[in-house]
Design an enzyme around this catalytic site. Sequence first.
Site, PDB file in Angstrom:
ATOM      1  N   SER A   9      -7.417 -84.336  17.542  1.00 33.47           N
ATOM      2  CA  SER A   9      -8.861 -84.253  17.240  1.00 33.47           C
ATOM      3  C   SER A   9      -9.205 -84.400  15.765  1.00 33.47           C
ATOM      4  O   SER A   9     -10.379 -84.530  15.430  1.00 33.47           O
ATOM      5  CB  SER A   9      -9.413 -82.921  17.729  1.00 33.47           C
ATOM      6  N   LYS A  40     -11.303 -87.250  14.802  1.00 31.57           N
ATOM      7  CA  LYS A  40     -12.729 -87.340  15.147  1.00 31.57           C
ATOM      8  C   LYS A  40     -13.669 -87.463  13.947  1.00 31.57           C
ATOM      9  O   LYS A  40     -14.552 -88.323  13.949  1.00 31.57           O
ATOM     10  CB  LYS A  40     -13.124 -86.160  16.041  1.00 31.57           C
ATOM     11  N   TYR A  78      -9.799 -94.053  22.629  1.00 27.82           N
ATOM     12  CA  TYR A  78      -9.850 -92.660  22.170  1.00 27.82           C
ATOM     13  C   TYR A  78      -8.456 -92.012  22.246  1.00 27.82           C
ATOM     14  O   TYR A  78      -8.018 -91.335  21.308  1.00 27.82           O
ATOM     15  CB  TYR A  78     -10.880 -91.887  23.005  1.00 27.82           C
ATOM     16  N   TYR A 110     -13.782 -76.099  16.895  1.00 30.16           N
ATOM     17  CA  TYR A 110     -14.016 -75.760  18.304  1.00 30.16           C
ATOM     18  C   TYR A 110     -14.982 -74.576  18.380  1.00 30.16           C
ATOM     19  O   TYR A 110     -15.920 -74.487  17.600  1.00 30.16           O
ATOM     20  CB  TYR A 110     -12.694 -75.455  19.009  1.00 30.16           C
ATOM     21  N   VAL A 124      -5.051 -80.459  18.524  1.00 35.77           N
ATOM     22  CA  VAL A 124      -4.082 -79.753  19.363  1.00 35.77           C
ATOM     23  C   VAL A 124      -2.631 -80.133  19.055  1.00 35.77           C
ATOM     24  O   VAL A 124      -1.711 -79.513  19.567  1.00 35.77           O
ATOM     25  CB  VAL A 124      -4.370 -79.940  20.876  1.00 35.77           C
TER      26      VAL A 124
HETATM   27  N1  GLU Z   1      -6.454 -85.992  22.632  1.00 40.06           N
HETATM   28  C1  GLU Z   1      -6.820 -84.623  22.822  1.00 40.06           C
HETATM   29  C2  GLU Z   1      -7.771 -84.485  23.993  1.00 40.06           C
HETATM   30  O1  GLU Z   1      -8.712 -85.189  24.049  1.00 40.06           O
HETATM   31  C3  GLU Z   1      -7.434 -84.079  21.574  1.00 40.06           C
HETATM   32  C4  GLU Z   1      -7.851 -82.650  21.731  1.00 40.06           C
HETATM   33  C5  GLU Z   1      -7.856 -81.890  20.452  1.00 40.06           C
HETATM   34  O2  GLU Z   1      -7.061 -82.116  19.534  1.00 40.06           O
HETATM   35  O3  GLU Z   1      -8.724 -81.014  20.364  1.00 40.06           O
HETATM   36  O4  GLU Z   1      -7.586 -83.704  24.864  1.00 40.06           O
END
Ligand code: GLU
Length: 414
Positions: A72, A75, A196, A248, A266
């Site tokens: 993430s 992002k 993605y 988050y 994550v």
């Molecule tokens: N590729 C992971 C997902 O979409 C990223 C989640 C994350 O790092 O928060 O579940």
Amino acid sequence: MPIDPAGGAGNPVTDALEEVLRRAAEVQSGAVADYIPELALIDPELLAISATSVLGHQYSAGSSEAEFTIQSISKPFVYALALADLGVEEVHSHVGFEPSGEPFNAISLDPAGRPANPLINAGAIVTSALIDAPTPQARFERIRSVLSAFAGRELQLDERVYASESETGHRNRALGHLTLAAGALPRGVADATEVYFQQCALLVTAADLAMMGATLANAGVNPVTNVEVVTSEVARQTLSLMTSCGMYDRAGEWAFRVGMPAKSGVGGGIVAVKPGQFGVGVFSPRLDEAGNSARGTRALTLLSQEFELNLLEHHHAPASPIQELAVTASGGMTVSLRGEIDFIAVEQLVHDVREAAGGDPADASSITIDLTAVTRVGLAAARLLTAAAAGRSAWGSTVQVVDPSHLLAVALTG
Ligand code: GLU
């Protein structure tokens, strides 16, 4: 990329990072993410911290060259690219500005069906799909090349993690379908989610994250390659969203305890930014219940507290911008300024001139503001000083600015 030799052991900055890491290692809680099966294979004991200043100086402790997937943390950087491509209005007609207060993979859609923000999965799938390119492969390549420019080196795809998420990412596909149904997703679900998943599977190190953060801290210019990756406006907009939505459903507590714009993933990484100073990257794969690296969170909390990095920290009274204020024989006034002149420095100047003129600066037949000892004038300060010099001030007197280094022009023309 060579690590700055000044940053080795014995350097106080490196020593401080070592100490933060030593204390963060005391955290035993948390678990490695395993909902993407391939992520579960990482060594849970890996631990690293890196910091890169806006001058490009690099400092590291622990396994700062160990690679892991960005997840993430991609992002905000893809959001920055979308802003650069399309502008705020277009991007935010598809995705909101608000922290969701919910887990990263929640179905956080506003009443119009737009994802709450670009830093949760639903919003990031949409943001990634907004990037313009003729094919999915070309879109991923654009994303990869911009993230590489932030990092200052070519980032590579971890094919295994990508394949693993592609096989199991049904919840993200569901989010894609919901955003498509709401009219927020600008292309097909398979096309959007595969790119993605690829952007999430780019490999980085803690040192890369520090450099990516330093590029945001440095107004969008990579401090080592000197490439302007995004404009200063886009860098600031990206940092704004990281401040409110980056961690988050712990964004509020993070602002309270750490107070640095940040984004976690994550894979165990976190990037944090001190605007105008440096970027920090941390890595430790065990995650807390919110999905943030447990040791990484502890490390950044300690770093922020020990080195007063919270955005809202009050750094106490700055030195006076006034070096000397002299009343001339003819009743005029010469004010010599020094250092960095910002809005509040001009406010102090105006206040002190009025006071020296007995409350009525019109009594001072002319005022000379001397910028010879000034190192920089900010844009707001330059506007105020220019207005004063043009006689539009409330001072009533003639105002003359001595500016041998043309600092006003530099500030006003960017
Ligand atoms: N590729 C992971 C997902 O979409 C990223 C989640 C994350 O790092 O928060 O579940």
